[in-house]
Design a protein around this motif. Structure first.
Motif, PDB file in Angstrom:
ATOM      1  N   ASN A  78       0.825  -1.211   0.000  1.00 22.93           N
ATOM      2  CA  ASN A  78       0.000   0.000   0.000  1.00 22.93           C
ATOM      3  C   ASN A  78       0.861   1.265   0.000  1.00 22.93           C
ATOM      4  O   ASN A  78       0.672   2.173   0.828  1.00 22.93           O
ATOM      5  CB  ASN A  78      -0.934   0.019   1.209  1.00 22.93           C
ATOM      6  CG  ASN A  78      -2.035  -1.010   1.106  1.00 22.93           C
ATOM      7  OD1 ASN A  78      -1.834  -2.165   1.464  1.00 22.93           O
ATOM      8  ND2 ASN A  78      -3.194  -0.607   0.607  1.00 22.93           N
ATOM      9  N   PRO A  79       1.812   1.370  -0.929  1.00 22.79           N
ATOM     10  CA  PRO A  79       2.713   2.531  -0.928  1.00 22.79           C
ATOM     11  C   PRO A  79       1.999   3.846  -1.226  1.00 22.79           C
ATOM     12  O   PRO A  79       2.376   4.890  -0.680  1.00 22.79           O
ATOM     13  CB  PRO A  79       3.735   2.189  -2.017  1.00 22.79           C
ATOM     14  CG  PRO A  79       3.010   1.245  -2.938  1.00 22.79           C
ATOM     15  CD  PRO A  79       2.127   0.430  -2.032  1.00 22.79           C
ATOM     16  N   THR A  80       0.991   3.821  -2.089  1.00 19.42           N
ATOM     17  CA  THR A  80       0.274   5.055  -2.439  1.00 19.42           C
ATOM     18  C   THR A  80      -0.464   5.604  -1.229  1.00 19.42           C
ATOM     19  O   THR A  80      -0.426   6.809  -0.944  1.00 19.42           O
ATOM     20  CB  THR A  80      -0.702   4.799  -3.591  1.00 19.42           C
ATOM     21  OG1 THR A  80      -0.003   4.216  -4.694  1.00 19.42           O
ATOM     22  CG2 THR A  80      -1.366   6.091  -4.047  1.00 19.42           C
ATOM     23  N   LEU A  81      -1.123   4.725  -0.506  1.00 23.41           N
ATOM     24  CA  LEU A  81      -1.834   5.146   0.701  1.00 23.41           C
ATOM     25  C   LEU A  81      -0.858   5.642   1.764  1.00 23.41           C
ATOM     26  O   LEU A  81      -1.086   6.688   2.380  1.00 23.41           O
ATOM     27  CB  LEU A  81      -2.656   3.979   1.251  1.00 23.41           C
ATOM     28  CG  LEU A  81      -3.430   4.258   2.534  1.00 23.41           C
ATOM     29  CD1 LEU A  81      -4.486   5.336   2.310  1.00 23.41           C
ATOM     30  CD2 LEU A  81      -4.071   2.980   3.069  1.00 23.41           C
ATOM     31  N   LEU A  82       0.227   4.917   1.970  1.00 28.55           N
ATOM     32  CA  LEU A  82       1.219   5.325   2.974  1.00 28.55           C
ATOM     33  C   LEU A  82       1.763   6.715   2.664  1.00 28.55           C
ATOM     34  O   LEU A  82       1.854   7.573   3.548  1.00 28.55           O
ATOM     35  CB  LEU A  82       2.354   4.295   3.022  1.00 28.55           C
ATOM     36  CG  LEU A  82       3.498   4.598   4.000  1.00 28.55           C
ATOM     37  CD1 LEU A  82       2.991   4.673   5.438  1.00 28.55           C
ATOM     38  CD2 LEU A  82       4.594   3.542   3.875  1.00 28.55           C
ATOM     39  N   LYS A  83       2.108   6.956   1.418  1.00 26.18           N
ATOM     40  CA  LYS A  83       2.627   8.259   1.012  1.00 26.18           C
ATOM     41  C   LYS A  83       1.588   9.353   1.232  1.00 26.18           C
ATOM     42  O   LYS A  83       1.894  10.449   1.729  1.00 26.18           O
ATOM     43  CB  LYS A  83       3.049   8.211  -0.457  1.00 26.18           C
ATOM     44  CG  LYS A  83       3.661   9.495  -1.000  1.00 26.18           C
ATOM     45  CD  LYS A  83       4.165   9.272  -2.420  1.00 26.18           C
ATOM     46  CE  LYS A  83       4.860  10.514  -2.979  1.00 26.18           C
ATOM     47  NZ  LYS A  83       3.914  11.599  -3.272  1.00 26.18           N
ATOM     48  N   ALA A  84       0.334   9.056   0.891  1.00 23.46           N
ATOM     49  CA  ALA A  84      -0.724  10.060   1.002  1.00 23.46           C
ATOM     50  C   ALA A  84      -0.972  10.468   2.453  1.00 23.46           C
ATOM     51  O   ALA A  84      -1.123  11.655   2.759  1.00 23.46           O
ATOM     52  CB  ALA A  84      -2.014   9.528   0.376  1.00 23.46           C
ATOM     53  N   VAL A  85      -1.017   9.503   3.366  1.00 25.26           N
ATOM     54  CA  VAL A  85      -1.320   9.857   4.755  1.00 25.26           C
ATOM     55  C   VAL A  85      -0.163  10.617   5.399  1.00 25.26           C
ATOM     56  O   VAL A  85      -0.380  11.534   6.196  1.00 25.26           O
ATOM     57  CB  VAL A  85      -1.713   8.614   5.590  1.00 25.26           C
ATOM     58  CG1 VAL A  85      -2.959   7.964   5.012  1.00 25.26           C
ATOM     59  CG2 VAL A  85      -0.582   7.610   5.715  1.00 25.26           C
ATOM     60  N   LEU A  86       1.068  10.244   5.043  1.00 25.32           N
ATOM     61  CA  LEU A  86       2.217  10.959   5.606  1.00 25.32           C
ATOM     62  C   LEU A  86       2.288  12.383   5.077  1.00 25.32           C
ATOM     63  O   LEU A  86       2.589  13.327   5.826  1.00 25.32           O
ATOM     64  CB  LEU A  86       3.504  10.202   5.289  1.00 25.32           C
ATOM     65  CG  LEU A  86       3.677   8.869   6.030  1.00 25.32           C
ATOM     66  CD1 LEU A  86       4.834   8.087   5.448  1.00 25.32           C
ATOM     67  CD2 LEU A  86       3.878   9.099   7.519  1.00 25.32           C
ATOM     68  N   GLU A  87       2.003  12.556   3.800  1.00 27.93           N
ATOM     69  CA  GLU A  87       2.002  13.909   3.227  1.00 27.93           C
ATOM     70  C   GLU A  87       0.909  14.780   3.834  1.00 27.93           C
ATOM     71  O   GLU A  87       1.058  15.999   3.932  1.00 27.93           O
ATOM     72  CB  GLU A  87       1.833  13.827   1.710  1.00 27.93           C
ATOM     73  CG  GLU A  87       3.079  13.319   0.983  1.00 27.93           C
ATOM     74  CD  GLU A  87       2.893  13.262  -0.521  1.00 27.93           C
ATOM     75  OE1 GLU A  87       1.733  13.390  -0.988  1.00 27.93           O
ATOM     76  OE2 GLU A  87       3.906  13.093  -1.236  1.00 27.93           O
ATOM     77  N   LYS A  88      -0.169  14.143   4.264  1.00 31.01           N
ATOM     78  CA  LYS A  88      -1.278  14.899   4.858  1.00 31.01           C
ATOM     79  C   LYS A  88      -0.981  15.299   6.297  1.00 31.01           C
ATOM     80  O   LYS A  88      -1.634  16.188   6.850  1.00 31.01           O
ATOM     81  CB  LYS A  88      -2.564  14.059   4.797  1.00 31.01           C
ATOM     82  CG  LYS A  88      -3.830  14.831   5.089  1.00 31.01           C
ATOM     83  CD  LYS A  88      -4.098  15.866   4.000  1.00 31.01           C
ATOM     84  CE  LYS A  88      -5.374  16.631   4.251  1.00 31.01           C
ATOM     85  NZ  LYS A  88      -5.622  17.676   3.246  1.00 31.01           N
TER      86      LYS A  88
END
Length: 294
Positions: A78-88
């Motif tokens: 789930n790299p896309t989700l992981l990146k999105a939540v950290l960026e948020k």
């Protein structure tokens, strides 16, 4: 000299437990409990940019049919989700738990609850806010995340050895089971004792209906249940889409805000759920029910 070597060795261990990248800092292998001399750990990801306020906490539970898998899977699955939540601006804890080859239900729920209580007690150390959090997971991890979320609105849950110190504000489940009695009869066939659900529960669900019910998210839904978002493949053979539909029906009965996204033509663990087609829906759901900024 021996003391100097020992000090340097401990320093290297501490340094290796925090890995920095462009997008996040990773606290690796935090041991939150020991069972029979074996440490059970979690990884904590936080944004690389230091915030004035503690990061709100998301908790990720890995899949693997309750019998395999680990916290290490999220960067690849789930790299896309992981990146999105950290960026948020969220922190994310990926939690290990005892697998069915080590211990049966309710041990995994006990472990996850202990991990969340540990994070609550060490929130200042990791610059996180852990009195409230959101649960997330895929497949068997979606089931466990949902079960933690649903039981959180009940008091004196017997399979928790210590009372939850946290409040679950939202649940994200990717193709997770919700009703283990129904899962034990999927496709009209009775589960075998070698099936994943039987290994998780300790027997075929129909042989132990009370335990199967206690291990089912649908059993705990009430007017205080947190909001859910579910994502499921229409052609899922391992966890039929009816599992998410059963939970949706229960949530609707109690007026709980929930969303179910069904992707046509895909089966279990489809890669499409970690793409720009669905991750924005998850982020919008989190922003509504558990916003990163307050």
């Amino acid at each position: 000299m021996k003391l100097l070597i020992k000090f340097l060795s401990l320093s290297l261990i501490c340094m290796s437990s925090v890995n920095a990248s462009e997008s996040h800092v990773m606290h690796k292998d935090i041991a939150y409990k020991q069972v029979e001399g074996k440490a059970i750990g979690l990884d904590l990801y936080t944004p690389s940019a230091q915030a004035d306020q503690p990061y709100p906490l998301l908790v990720w539970v890995h899949g693997g049919a309750w019998k395999r898998g680990s916290k290490d899977a999220i960067p690849t699955k789930n790299p896309t989700l992981l990146k999105a939540v950290l960026e948020k601006g969220y922190a994310l804890a990926a939690v290990n738990y005892r697998l069915s080859g080590e211990a049966i239900f309710p041990a995994p729920l006990t472990d996850i609850n202990d991990a969340l209580n540990y994070l609550h007690d060490h929130a200042n150390q990791y610059h996180i806010r852990a009195d409230e959090l959101a649960m997330m997971g895929r497949s068997a991890g979606g089931h466990l995340a949902g079960l933690v979320g649903a039981t959180n609105s009940h008091s004196n849950i017997a399979f928790y050895t210590s009372n939850p110190k946290y409040r679950v504000k939202a649940v994200v489940s990717f193709f997770g089971p919700t009703d283990l009695m129904a899962l034990g009869k999927k496709h009209g066939k009775k589960a075998s004792k070698r099936s994943s659900v039987a290994r998780f529960l300790g027997d075929i669900p129909s042989n132990i209906p009370d335990i199967a019910q206690r291990a089912s998210t649908t059993h705990y839904i009430n007017s205080n249940t947190p909001p859910f978002i579910q994502l499921h493949g229409a052609e899922d053979k391992r966890v039929p889409v009816s599992q998410s539909q059963l939970l949706q029906s229960k949530l609707d009965d109690y007026g709980i805000d929930n969303r179910l996204f069904i992707e046509q033509g895909v089966g279990h663990s489809a890669a499409v759920f970690d793409t720009d087609k669905y991750v924005p829906h998850v982020m919008a759901f989190l922003e509504q029910h558990f916003p990163a900024q307050r």
